[in-house]
Design an enzyme around this catalytic site. Structure first.
Site, mmCIF file in Angstrom:
data_model
loop_
_atom_site.group_PDB
_atom_site.id
_atom_site.type_symbol
_atom_site.label_atom_id
_atom_site.label_comp_id
_atom_site.label_asym_id
_atom_site.label_seq_id
_atom_site.Cartn_x
_atom_site.Cartn_y
_atom_site.Cartn_z
ATOM 1 N N SER A 1 28.839 14.356 51.929
ATOM 2 C CA SER A 1 28.267 13.307 52.414
ATOM 3 C C SER A 1 29.359 12.341 52.905
ATOM 4 C CB SER A 1 27.141 12.412 51.700
ATOM 5 O OG SER A 1 27.767 11.710 50.778
ATOM 6 N N LYS B 1 29.976 6.245 47.992
ATOM 7 C CA LYS B 1 29.489 5.738 49.279
ATOM 8 C C LYS B 1 30.611 4.595 49.877
ATOM 9 C CE LYS B 1 26.086 8.617 49.816
ATOM 10 N NZ LYS B 1 26.598 9.577 48.994
#
Length: 232
Positions: free
Chosen positions: A152, A190
């Site tokens: 991701s 993230k």
């Protein structure tokens, strides 16, 4: 100072923008630089962004802007077309002043486990190994290492299997890549965004959705400061 590949990619994008007004595709950049995969292009673009040479324009596909060119760039316009593209690097006549000297000191850092760069999988676990890092790359503070699992964060140049170096901290600025502990049970890597009273954990891959949490549901465990990659 740019690497040869970074310089080649920057000049290729610059000339294509001058000729057509449109950024080249990742496939075109991969072909022009004779790279085996587009992940190498992602890493080069990220490096050029971090050095202030390129900017990605939001909400537009294939939108890159050349912010500045290196001082070594030749002022002569190359022949049109990719076949004629052959940038050259001008080596400095003398060592550059003001650069830090290479340091021989190293620090042992613990590898604490895997961190998800995708759907969160597990909290940070116990130390399983150690790795050495040059002191000059770390700076002050406590650091640790995690192995990335997932894709991701590929558009930030972070790939599955990479080892990320994390500076231990419980605070971070909006826009920084962090280790976030979600609801005290899931750890993930993230980009953190602060949106009013909420916390957004943002992926660097359009295949993944941004996840929104309340301020009491996310605790910052560290901030990304480095990356190591093994080539097999």
């Amino acid at each position: 100072m740019l690497t040869k590949k970074q310089h080649e990619l920057l000049m290729f994008i610059h000339e294509r923008l001058k000729e057509t007004g449109v950024s080249p595709s990742f496939d075109e950049m991969k072909e022009a630089l004779d790279l085996a995969s587009k992940s190498g292009i992602h890493r080069l673009i990220t490096a050029l962004e971090e050095r202030g040479f390129l900017r990605r324009l939001p909400h537009r596909a294939r939108a890159l802007e050349v912010v500045r060119l290196p001082e070594q760039a030749t002022s002569a316009a190359p022949a049109r077309g990719r076949q004629a593209f052959s940038p050259r690097l001008v080596e400095p006549a003398a060592p550059l002043a003001g650069l830090p000297a290479a340091a021989n000191d190293v620090r042992d850092l613990p590898i604490l486990g895997r961190i998800a760069a995708g759907t969160p999988i597990e909290a940070i676990q116990h130390e399983r190994d150690r790795v050495q890092m040059p002191e000059a790359m770390l700076g002050a503070g406590e650091h640790y290492v995690l192995e990335v699992q997932g894709d991701s964060m590929i558009n930030a140049g972070i790939l599955d299997g990479d080892l990320v170096v994390i500076k231990k901290t419980d605070t971070a600025n909006s826009g920084e890549i962090v280790v976030a502990l979600v609801m005290d049970e899931e750890a993930t890597l993230k980009r953190l965004r602060k949106r009013g009273g909420s916390i957004a954990l943002e992926a660097a891959n359009p295949a993944y959705e941004t996840r929104i949490f309340g301020p009491d549901q996310v605790r910052v465990q560290g901030r990304l400061v480095g990356l190591m990659r093994r080539y097999h």
